[in-house]
Enzyme design. Structure first.
Site, mmCIF file in Angstrom:
data_model
loop_
_atom_site.group_PDB
_atom_site.id
_atom_site.type_symbol
_atom_site.label_atom_id
_atom_site.label_comp_id
_atom_site.label_asym_id
_atom_site.label_seq_id
_atom_site.Cartn_x
_atom_site.Cartn_y
_atom_site.Cartn_z
ATOM 1 N N CYS B 84 0.810 -1.223 0.000
ATOM 2 C CA CYS B 84 0.000 0.000 0.000
ATOM 3 C C CYS B 84 0.843 1.273 0.000
ATOM 4 C CB CYS B 84 -0.914 0.008 1.220
ATOM 5 S SG CYS B 84 -1.546 -1.609 1.660
ATOM 6 N N HIS B 341 -8.870 3.196 -2.104
ATOM 7 C CA HIS B 341 -7.494 2.765 -1.852
ATOM 8 C C HIS B 341 -7.010 1.817 -2.959
ATOM 9 C CE1 HIS B 341 -3.886 1.535 0.053
ATOM 10 N NE2 HIS B 341 -4.344 0.632 0.881
#
Ligand SMILES: [Zn+2]
Lengths: 135, 393
Positions: B84, B341
């Protein structure tokens, strides 16, 4: 070989720490300790990150500890759906060793700080693992 | 502050569910916007860095393929991955390449097309971003890991479910005004009320994390163009300088983690480095983007970044200090919770938001008071990796 028997479903086939599974089948939950520098590891490792030795012994983890934190899964990844809900957490033995595993208790019974014991478990399909239970 | 390396162009696609195109076309949209924003041509760029989480990509080794599609061959190109936090790691690498004098202008392109796999498959793969040998056999997944941090905070720091809910309410209030966010609907307190039969946010995922505590998967790409001092001054009227960069890593296994009630160690370790390099303290930061993959993650970040003392992050949301008009505005673009995301694109998107804020070009999301210093906190995995980057005018 042998490590595919670890846990509800294993994602690892081969590891030099596969003896961990044999020990589980004998009812023991063990980590490794470096013969050269004494560094202790749980989960077990075949190699020491502290001194780079490859000579390791096995040691039994303490039987009793306290729940440091936990969660209950109401939604599961592939292969775990039928176990839902299940609780997992971290137990702290207070001697620098911690362990992550499922907790065999109803979600509402589990609390941070609760005393637990660690034990081995064999599932109906022959998979072996370890879990915490209320002390 | 040394003004050596600047951001001279930023771009981002709309974050969407089910992007109707390939990863090349997705990357192109963000790249085109950043090149136009910088007022350069592709020929001015002398290296490229591509960033994603490869478990979602069908294309193996995407950097070469994307570099060709963007017209960036024969310049060198390569791939950086820290789940991420991939694209903020890419920015650190690009900064180093420029600072070393090897390159004058480097493009960092983060992308992810998550929609090619189902949500359950996606969860399983994200779980495998943690320890597949020792933890995945118990049935772990991302929300379960963050839930353990939330549980420790509730037990030891007096955090409540209402505090976590209030982070989502803040995020959603900005998601409604960010036209590039994937989740643009408003969220109300009653959406979290378990007594309300229509409470779409209240369902348990991994207790104490509920549906509304988790960010949305999305497809998207972000693009950041970095340049050295000479090029930045030649091309850009409003260069935004990199003042400080910090990065850290932590044990993957939860059994090797320090005290859960103190949050993610990568957050505070990376922050310390970044503040030191920039020569500033938390009080100097006027606007921040933090990694709120779950509501608890934003609350932990308040503490790790020094916006609140350890254990007291909850006070910031209770006092609305992290709203746009507050003492330290955080995630006023909707954050990961509402903006979405898309793993590899997230860090670059956060950087874009801060660059626009410091230029005074953030539109309806603009923080008042002409902010001059901004911070980006981007975490990979469950605090496996962490990058903190500080920007200034
Ligand atoms: Zn050793």
């Amino acid at each position: 070989m042998g490590f595919e028997k670890f846990g509800r479903k294993s994602f690892t086939g081969m590891t030099k720490t596969a003896k961990f599974v044999d020990l589980l089948q004998e009812g023991k939950v063990e980590g490794t300790v470096c013969k050269q520098c004494g560094a202790k590891y749980f989960p077990p490792r075949a190699d020491c990150a502290a001194c780079l030795s490859k000579e390791m012994d096995w040691f039994e983890v303490p039987k009793k500890g306290k729940v440091e934190t936990f969660t209950t899964a109401y939604y599961a990844p592939f292969g775990f759906e039928k176990d839902c809900p299940y609780t997992m957490g971290v137990v702290d033995f207070g001697d620098g060793t911690k362990l992550f595993a499922r907790i065999a208790a109803k979600p509402e019974e589990v609390q941070v700080g609760m005393d637990v014991t660690v034990r081995t478990i064999t599932y109906e399909d022959g998979q072996v693992s370890f879990e915490m239970a209320k002390a | 502050m040394e003004k050596d390396v600047a951001v001279i162009g930023v771009g981002q696609t709309y974050f969407v569910r089910g992007y109707e195109g390939s990863i090349r076309e997705l990357a192109f949209e963000a790249f085109r916007e950043a090149v136009q924003d910088a007022g350069i041509t592709s020929k001015d760029i002398d290296a490229s860095v591509f960033c994603s989480a490869p478990e979602y990509d069908k294309q193996r080794s995407p950097a070469g393929v994307l570099a060709e599609y963007l017209g960036l061959i024969p310049q060198p190109t390569f791939y950086i991955e820290t789940v991420c936090s991939s694209s903020s790691s890419g920015v650190k690498v690009a900064y180093s390449m420029i600072k070393a004098g090897l390159h004058d202008m480097v493009v960092v392109l983060g992308f992810q097309k998550m929609s090619e796999i189902t949500s359950a498959e996606s969860q399983e793969r994200m779980g495998r971003g943690a320890d597949i040998q020792w933890e995945a056999p118990f049935g772990t997944m991302m929300p379960a890991y963050y839930a353990m941090y939330a549980q420790a905070y509730m037990a030891k720091n007096g955090l409540t479910h209402d505090d976590m809910r209030d982070v989502r309410l803040k995020s959603a209030s900005y998601g409604t005004v960010n036209e590039r966010a994937v989740y643009r609907k408003g969220v109300k307190a009653e959406d979290f009320d378990p007594k309300n039969p229509d409470a779409k946010m209240a369902g348990a995922v991994a207790w104490p994390i509920r549906v509304g505590d988790a960010c949305a998967n999305a497809d998207g790409a972000s693009c950041i163009i970095l340049a050295n001092k000479e090029k930045a001054k030649a091309f850009s009227k409003k260069p935004i300088w990199i003042m400080g960069i910090g990065a850290a890593s932590e044990a993957v296994n939860m059994a090797a983690r320090p005290d859960f009630s103190k949050g993610l160690s990568v957050g505070y370790k990376a922050a310390d480095q970044a503040y030191k390099m920039a020569g500033i303290t938390a009080k100097d930061v006027k606007v921040a983007e933090v990694h709120d993959c779950f509501t608890i993650a934003e609350l932990m970040a308040y503490e790790g970044l020094g916006f609140a003392p350890m254990g007291e992050g909850k006070q910031l949301i209770r006092e609305k200090a992290t709203y746009k008009e507050g003492r330290i505005p955080v995630n006023v673009d909707g954050g990961l919770l509402s903006k979405g995301h898309p793993i590899g694109a997230t860090g670059g998107s956060q950087i874009r938001t801060i660059v626009l804020q410091l230029r005074g070009e953030a539109g309806p999301m603009q923080v008042p008071g002409d902010p001059d210093i901004g911070l980006v906190h981007n975490v990979g995995g469950v605090g496996l990796y962490g990058n903190v980057t500080i920007f200034g005018r």
